[in-house]
Design an enzyme around this catalytic site. Structure first.
Site, short mmCIF file in Angstrom:
data_model
loop_
_atom_site.label_atom_id
_atom_site.label_comp_id
_atom_site.label_asym_id
_atom_site.label_seq_id
_atom_site.Cartn_x
_atom_site.Cartn_y
_atom_site.Cartn_z
N GLY A 198 -35.98 6.06 54.70
CA GLY A 198 -37.04 7.05 54.53
C GLY A 198 -38.16 6.68 55.48
O GLY A 198 -38.50 5.51 55.62
N ALA B 236 -41.91 2.96 56.05
CA ALA B 236 -40.45 3.14 56.01
C ALA B 236 -39.85 2.29 54.91
O ALA B 236 -40.41 1.26 54.52
CB ALA B 236 -39.84 2.75 57.36
N ASP B 237 -38.70 2.74 54.43
CA ASP B 237 -37.93 1.96 53.48
C ASP B 237 -36.46 2.23 53.73
O ASP B 237 -36.06 3.38 53.93
CB ASP B 237 -38.29 2.33 52.03
CG ASP B 237 -37.77 1.27 51.08
OD1 ASP B 237 -38.39 0.20 51.00
OD2 ASP B 237 -36.73 1.50 50.43
N THR B 238 -35.67 1.17 53.74
CA THR B 238 -34.24 1.28 54.04
C THR B 238 -33.44 0.78 52.85
O THR B 238 -33.75 -0.28 52.29
CB THR B 238 -33.88 0.45 55.29
OG1 THR B 238 -34.65 0.92 56.39
CG2 THR B 238 -32.40 0.58 55.63
N LYS C 203 -45.52 3.41 50.56
CA LYS C 203 -45.88 2.30 51.46
C LYS C 203 -46.90 2.77 52.49
O LYS C 203 -47.90 2.08 52.74
CB LYS C 203 -44.63 1.76 52.17
CG LYS C 203 -43.72 0.96 51.27
CD LYS C 203 -42.53 0.47 52.07
CE LYS C 203 -41.64 -0.45 51.26
NZ LYS C 203 -40.54 -1.00 52.07
#
Length: 186
Positions: free
Chosen positions: A105, A68-70, A52
């Site tokens: 992340g 970010a990735d959740t 991303k």
């Protein structure tokens, strides 16, 4: 101060960074999240955050890009965003009364120095034993279809959450303490 770009369209992430006192621009990533399987590894989540951030970084000559990735992890399986109401119900039912982990992340790419930093933050969350009525009420009133694991902790009604161990902000979508630490390392 270098220009900071958030590679996310998430209003929750925007609010968290704003509350942390950062001045930033928003440029949502066009990267399509694809998982080859749903078995959790920290590297998978870090890779999503990296891709991303990289997607947006490739559109700028300078600045710092934050991606970010959740995800929600239950029994080492990744729960993504629900496909529909029935999927949301199944996810919330499976999380009821059982500790699970929320993992975000985070990737910071500095275009000026060509440095990339990637970390992940984990928080353990446990819901109370939710009734079907509570689950239906939550789905009907809070429309959790754009959230991993079918819930947003910041909007959960009183009596739904038993405990949170770790960063509450991480469960919302971004641990600003970690982001600020990563930015200071520059």
């Amino acid at each position: 101060m270098k220009k900071i770009i958030l590679a996310s369209g998430s209003p929750r992430r925007r609010e968290l960074l704003k509350n942390a006192g950062l001045d930033f621009e928003v440029h949502p990533s066009d990267y399509e999240e694809v998982l080859e399987d749903y078995v959790f590894t920290p590297e998978k989540i870090e890779n999503l955050a990296y891709n991303k951030a990289l997607d947006v970084a490739n559109k700028y000559e300078e600045g710092i890009i934050i991606g970010a990735d959740t995800v929600v992890v239950l029994n080492n399986r990744i729960l993504t965003k629900p496909k529909d109401r029935a999927d949301a119900f199944v996810m919330l039912k499976s999380l009821s009364g059982v500790p699970h982990t929320v993992v975000t992340g985070i990737c910071v790419i500095d275009k000026d120095t060509n440095k990339t930093k990637i970390k992940y933050v984990s928080t353990t969350v446990e819901f109370e034993n939710l009734t079907d009525e509570q689950i239906n009420f939550y789905i009907d009133n809070f429309k959790p279809f754009d959230k991993a694991g079918a819930y947003g902790i910041q909007e959960m009604p009183k009596g739904y959450i038993k405990s949170v161990v770790g960063s509450f902000e991480n469960v919302i979508g971004l641990c600003t303490k970690t982001v600020l630490e990563m930015l200071k390392e520059e």
